[in-house]
Design an enzyme around this catalytic site. Structure first.
Site, PDB file in Angstrom:
ATOM      1  N   HIS A   1       1.397  -8.946  -5.377  1.00 46.45           N
ATOM      2  CA  HIS A   1       1.991  -8.005  -4.374  1.00 46.45           C
ATOM      3  C   HIS A   1       2.732  -8.721  -3.502  1.00 46.45           C
ATOM      4  CE1 HIS A   1       0.165  -4.236  -5.938  1.00 46.45           C
ATOM      5  NE2 HIS A   1      -1.060  -4.882  -6.206  1.00 46.45           N
TER       6      HIS A   1
ATOM      7  N   GLY B   1      -9.217  -5.164  -4.447  1.00 45.49           N
ATOM      8  CA  GLY B   1      -8.336  -6.020  -3.736  1.00 45.49           C
ATOM      9  C   GLY B   1      -7.077  -5.214  -3.377  1.00 45.49           C
TER      10      GLY B   1
ATOM     11  N   GLN C   1       1.048  -2.952   0.264  1.00 48.94           N
ATOM     12  CA  GLN C   1       0.728  -1.827  -0.359  1.00 48.94           C
ATOM     13  C   GLN C   1       0.347  -0.712   0.610  1.00 48.94           C
ATOM     14  OE1 GLN C   1      -2.649  -3.927  -3.043  1.00 48.94           O
ATOM     15  NE2 GLN C   1      -2.262  -2.052  -4.311  1.00 48.94           N
TER      16      GLN C   1
ATOM     17  N   CYS D   1      -4.580  -1.097 -10.348  1.00 49.25           N
ATOM     18  CA  CYS D   1      -3.945  -1.215  -9.043  1.00 49.25           C
ATOM     19  C   CYS D   1      -4.037  -0.003  -8.221  1.00 49.25           C
ATOM     20  CB  CYS D   1      -2.382  -1.765  -9.207  1.00 49.25           C
ATOM     21  SG  CYS D   1      -1.658  -1.828  -7.688  1.00 49.25           S
ATOM     22  N   LEU D   2      -4.617  -0.059  -6.972  1.00 50.21           N
ATOM     23  CA  LEU D   2      -4.573   1.103  -5.979  1.00 50.21           C
ATOM     24  C   LEU D   2      -3.208   1.704  -5.838  1.00 50.21           C
ATOM     25  CD1 LEU D   2      -7.335  -0.366  -3.482  1.00 50.21           C
ATOM     26  CD2 LEU D   2      -7.505   1.277  -5.434  1.00 50.21           C
TER      27      LEU D   2
ATOM     28  N   HIS E   1      -3.393 -11.369  -8.903  1.00 52.67           N
ATOM     29  CA  HIS E   1      -2.699  -9.868  -8.828  1.00 52.67           C
ATOM     30  C   HIS E   1      -2.233  -9.470  -7.370  1.00 52.67           C
ATOM     31  CE1 HIS E   1      -3.025  -5.391  -9.664  1.00 52.67           C
ATOM     32  NE2 HIS E   1      -3.109  -5.431  -8.491  1.00 52.67           N
ATOM     33  N   GLU E   2      -3.335  -9.878  -6.516  1.00 51.32           N
ATOM     34  CA  GLU E   2      -3.015  -9.631  -5.033  1.00 51.32           C
ATOM     35  C   GLU E   2      -2.038 -10.411  -4.535  1.00 51.32           C
ATOM     36  OE1 GLU E   2      -3.740  -6.892  -3.919  1.00 51.32           O
ATOM     37  OE2 GLU E   2      -5.238  -6.654  -5.537  1.00 51.32           O
TER      38      GLU E   2
END
Length: 173
Positions: free
Chosen positions: A141, A46, A51, A95-96, A137-138
């Site tokens: 963000h 994701g 981000q 997380c990225l 989660h996304e």
């Protein structure tokens, strides 16, 4: 399509609430494609526009990770959770924007999400398991919230210090 750089925590742009998308332009459709390519390249399941340092309510995800599974990419403009189960699920999240860091987070086990797809069509679907965790989660963000915000303050501080060190090391390289 192109792979774009992903912001690393701490970065104030990751804490900002993203702006709603009012018109899905060709540029935003290309952004969704770039985000999917960036997510797959990372690799991740994701990615949210913040981000990449962009204040758009846009997320992409694909949780089809089993060996030989057909990709199931989703690009969601203005996603919102319209229902969540009372049942909870604990999942180890990463997380990225917080590389090589994982922690258990408790979230609703199932959610119904409403969004607009890249063609402008309204969609709604029910997600469970990893898909439910990922979409929540996304969407977090888009609200300026990271998965580490669910952790105790000391653990969050340790992770933040580690990310600051990583950013310094990458800047020197």
């Amino acid at each position: 399509m192109s792979v774009r750089p992903i912001l690393i925590h701490p970065d104030l742009r990751l804490k900002k609430v993203a702006d709603p998308v009012t018109d899905i332009s060709d540029e935003l459709q290309r952004l969704a494609e770039d985000m999917l390519e960036t997510m797959y390249d990372a690799p991740g399941i994701g990615l949210a526009a913040p981000q990449l340092g962009l204040s758009h309510r846009l997320i992409v995800m694909d949780c089809a990770k089993d060996e030989g599974a057909r990709p199931q990419p989703h690009a969601m403009f203005n996603p919102e959770v319209v229902w969540q189960s009372d049942d909870l699920n604990i999942h180890e999240e990463g997380c990225l924007s917080i590389p090589e860091t994982f922690a258990e987070v408790t979230r609703p086990a199932e959610v119904v999400v409403r969004w607009t797809d890249p063609s402008g069509e309204a969609k709604e679907d029910r997600f469970a398991g990893l898909w439910a965790t990922c979409v929540q989660h996304e969407i977090d963000h888009l609200e300026g919230k990271l998965f580490i915000d669910y952790l105790k303050p000391l653990k969050r501080q340790l992770i933040t210090r580690r990310m600051q060190k990583l950013k310094r090391e990458r800047a020197r390289a």
